[in-house]
Design a protein around this motif. Structure first.
Motif, PDB file in Angstrom:
ATOM      1  N   LEU A 136      -6.287   6.201   9.702  1.00  0.00           N
ATOM      2  CA  LEU A 136      -5.700   7.496  10.028  1.00  0.00           C
ATOM      3  C   LEU A 136      -5.230   7.453  11.471  1.00  0.00           C
ATOM      4  CD1 LEU A 136      -5.318  10.509   9.092  1.00  0.00           C
ATOM      5  CD2 LEU A 136      -7.534  10.952  10.174  1.00  0.00           C
ATOM      6  N   GLY A 137      -4.063   8.050  11.741  1.00  0.00           N
ATOM      7  CA  GLY A 137      -3.560   8.006  13.105  1.00  0.00           C
ATOM      8  C   GLY A 137      -2.412   8.948  13.341  1.00  0.00           C
ATOM      9  N   PHE A 138      -1.768   8.778  14.476  1.00  0.00           N
ATOM     10  CA  PHE A 138      -0.629   9.600  14.889  1.00  0.00           C
ATOM     11  C   PHE A 138       0.623   8.744  14.974  1.00  0.00           C
ATOM     12  CE2 PHE A 138      -4.252  12.015  16.453  1.00  0.00           C
ATOM     13  CZ  PHE A 138      -3.914  13.303  16.072  1.00  0.00           C
ATOM     14  N   ALA A 139       1.757   9.367  14.664  1.00  0.00           N
ATOM     15  CA  ALA A 139       3.052   8.710  14.753  1.00  0.00           C
ATOM     16  C   ALA A 139       3.964   9.553  15.640  1.00  0.00           C
ATOM     17  CB  ALA A 139       3.673   8.530  13.367  1.00  0.00           C
ATOM     18  N   VAL A 140       4.646   8.903  16.571  1.00  0.00           N
ATOM     19  CA  VAL A 140       5.541   9.561  17.515  1.00  0.00           C
ATOM     20  C   VAL A 140       6.959   9.081  17.258  1.00  0.00           C
ATOM     21  CG1 VAL A 140       6.131   9.918  19.937  1.00  0.00           C
ATOM     22  CG2 VAL A 140       3.734   9.797  19.236  1.00  0.00           C
ATOM     23  N   GLY A 194       0.817  -1.202   0.000  1.00  0.00           N
ATOM     24  CA  GLY A 194       0.000   0.000   0.000  1.00  0.00           C
ATOM     25  C   GLY A 194       0.851   1.253   0.000  1.00  0.00           C
ATOM     26  N   SER A 195       0.247   2.357   0.453  1.00  0.00           N
ATOM     27  CA  SER A 195       0.946   3.640   0.484  1.00  0.00           C
ATOM     28  C   SER A 195       0.595   4.388   1.758  1.00  0.00           C
ATOM     29  CB  SER A 195       0.604   4.488  -0.748  1.00  0.00           C
ATOM     30  OG  SER A 195      -0.747   4.901  -0.698  1.00  0.00           O
ATOM     31  N   GLN A 196       1.458   5.331   2.095  1.00  0.00           N
ATOM     32  CA  GLN A 196       1.298   6.108   3.324  1.00  0.00           C
ATOM     33  C   GLN A 196       1.612   7.574   3.050  1.00  0.00           C
ATOM     34  OE1 GLN A 196       4.523   6.226   6.419  1.00  0.00           O
ATOM     35  NE2 GLN A 196       3.007   5.083   7.592  1.00  0.00           N
ATOM     36  N   PHE A 197       0.749   8.453   3.556  1.00  0.00           N
ATOM     37  CA  PHE A 197       1.014   9.885   3.489  1.00  0.00           C
ATOM     38  C   PHE A 197       1.155  10.398   4.910  1.00  0.00           C
ATOM     39  CE2 PHE A 197      -0.367  14.333   3.566  1.00  0.00           C
ATOM     40  CZ  PHE A 197       0.520  14.867   2.638  1.00  0.00           C
ATOM     41  N   ARG A 198       2.275  11.052   5.190  1.00  0.00           N
ATOM     42  CA  ARG A 198       2.567  11.515   6.552  1.00  0.00           C
ATOM     43  C   ARG A 198       2.761  13.030   6.550  1.00  0.00           C
ATOM     44  NH1 ARG A 198       6.153   7.668  10.045  1.00  0.00           N
ATOM     45  NH2 ARG A 198       4.094   6.697  10.194  1.00  0.00           N
ATOM     46  N   LEU A 199       2.085  13.684   7.509  1.00  0.00           N
ATOM     47  CA  LEU A 199       2.154  15.132   7.690  1.00  0.00           C
ATOM     48  C   LEU A 199       2.797  15.398   9.049  1.00  0.00           C
ATOM     49  CD1 LEU A 199       1.262  17.999   6.663  1.00  0.00           C
ATOM     50  CD2 LEU A 199      -0.824  17.651   7.992  1.00  0.00           C
ATOM     51  N   VAL A 246      -3.256   3.571   3.287  1.00  0.00           N
ATOM     52  CA  VAL A 246      -4.162   2.761   2.477  1.00  0.00           C
ATOM     53  C   VAL A 246      -3.422   1.474   2.129  1.00  0.00           C
ATOM     54  CG1 VAL A 246      -5.482   2.611   0.336  1.00  0.00           C
ATOM     55  CG2 VAL A 246      -5.300   4.806   1.535  1.00  0.00           C
ATOM     56  N   ALA A 247      -4.015   0.333   2.441  1.00  0.00           N
ATOM     57  CA  ALA A 247      -3.305  -0.936   2.258  1.00  0.00           C
ATOM     58  C   ALA A 247      -4.256  -2.025   1.776  1.00  0.00           C
ATOM     59  CB  ALA A 247      -2.635  -1.360   3.563  1.00  0.00           C
ATOM     60  N   ASP A 248      -3.656  -3.081   1.238  1.00  0.00           N
ATOM     61  CA  ASP A 248      -4.392  -4.264   0.791  1.00  0.00           C
ATOM     62  C   ASP A 248      -3.741  -5.489   1.426  1.00  0.00           C
ATOM     63  OD1 ASP A 248      -6.007  -6.085  -0.461  1.00  0.00           O
ATOM     64  OD2 ASP A 248      -5.161  -5.798  -2.458  1.00  0.00           O
TER      65      ASP A 248
END
Length: 198
Positions: A192-196, A152-157, A169-171
Motif C-alpha cells: 500500500l502506498g501513495f502515487a504522485v 498482478g493487479s492494482q487498485f488506485r483511489l 497485489v503481485a506475484d
C-alpha cells in the motif's frame, strides 16, 4: 377555399404555438489535467517461498500512454527470513545476511480495466481505477541473479488530481536452486502506498 396567404398565416400560428421556450445553458468545458508521469512509493509484505514473509518496499515510475495503458519501471527490496529447515534442524544458516537481501528491478505494462468512482455519502465521490499488469525483470537473491516474471493487479483511489492511494497485489515468479534443486517459486506480495502525478 383559403388563400395561400391565409394558409401561410395559419402555418405560422401553429409553429408559434408548439415552439418550445427553452433557455440555452452555457457549457463550460472541463479543465482536464495532463499529467502523465507518476511516482509511487509503497510498503507492504512479501512472502518469499521457503523463506517466510518479510517487509517489502517498492519505488515505481510510470508513464500513462493514454487513459487505458501505462508502462512502469520498478525497484523493490526485502529481506528473507529463515527457512523451516533452518528453524527445525538448528543447522548452520543456508545464507549469509547479505545473501538474504532480495532485490527486484524490472518493467511492466498495465491496462486500466475498470475506471470508476467510490461514493462517500450522497454528495461526495472519489475517482478510482482498477488495473491488471504484467512484466519482467531480474531478482537478485541468495548470491544469484535470475530472470523473473511479475503479474498482478492494482487498485488506485484518487484523493486529488495529483495524489492517489494505491493497493498492489503481485506475484514474482522465478527459478531458484537454493535448496539443492531447481524449481519455480511464486512470491506473493501486497503493498500500500501513495502515487504522485506530475
Amino acid at each position: 377555399m383559403l388563400s395561400p396567404l391565409a394558409v401561410a398565416q395559419q402555418s405560422n400560428d401553429n409553429d408559434a404555438r408548439i415552439a418550445p421556450q427553452i433557455d440555452q445553458s452555457e457549457v463550460i468545458p472541463a479543465k482536464l489535467d495532463t499529467e502523465n508521469f507518476v511516482v509511487a512509493l509503497r510498503g507492504g509484505a512479501l512472502a518469499i517461498e521457503d523463506f517466510g514473509t518479510s517487509g517489502l518496499a517498492a519505488l515505481q515510475l510510470s508513464y500513462h500512454i493514454n487513459e487505458d495503458f501505462y508502462v512502469s519501471a520498478e525497484y523493490a527490496l526485502a529481506k528473507a527470513g529463515l527457512t523451516s529447515y533452518e528453524r527445525l534442524s538448528g543447522a548452520a544458516p543456508l545464507l549469509t545476511d547479505d545473501e538474504r537481501q532480495w532485490h527486484y528491478y524490472g518493467a511492466e505494462l498495465g491496462y486500466v480495466l475498470l475506471p470508476g468512482q467510490v461514493y462517500l455519502g450522497s454528495d461526495y465521490a472519489l475517482n478510482t481505477g482498477w488495473s491488471l499488469f504484467a512484466g519482467a525483470g531480474n531478482v537478485d537473491f541468495a548470491g544469484d541473479k535470475v530472470f523473473a516474471v511479475k503479474f498482478g493487479s492494482q487498485f488506485r483511489l484518487y484523493l486529488s488530481d495529483w495524489l492517489a492511494v494505491d493497493l498492489v497485489v503481485a506475484d514474482y515468479v522465478f527459478e531458484t536452486t537454493i535448496l539443492a534443486e531447481s524449481k519455480t517459486t511464486h512470491n506473493l506480495s501486497m503493498a500500500l502506498g501513495f502515487a504522485v502525478y506530475f
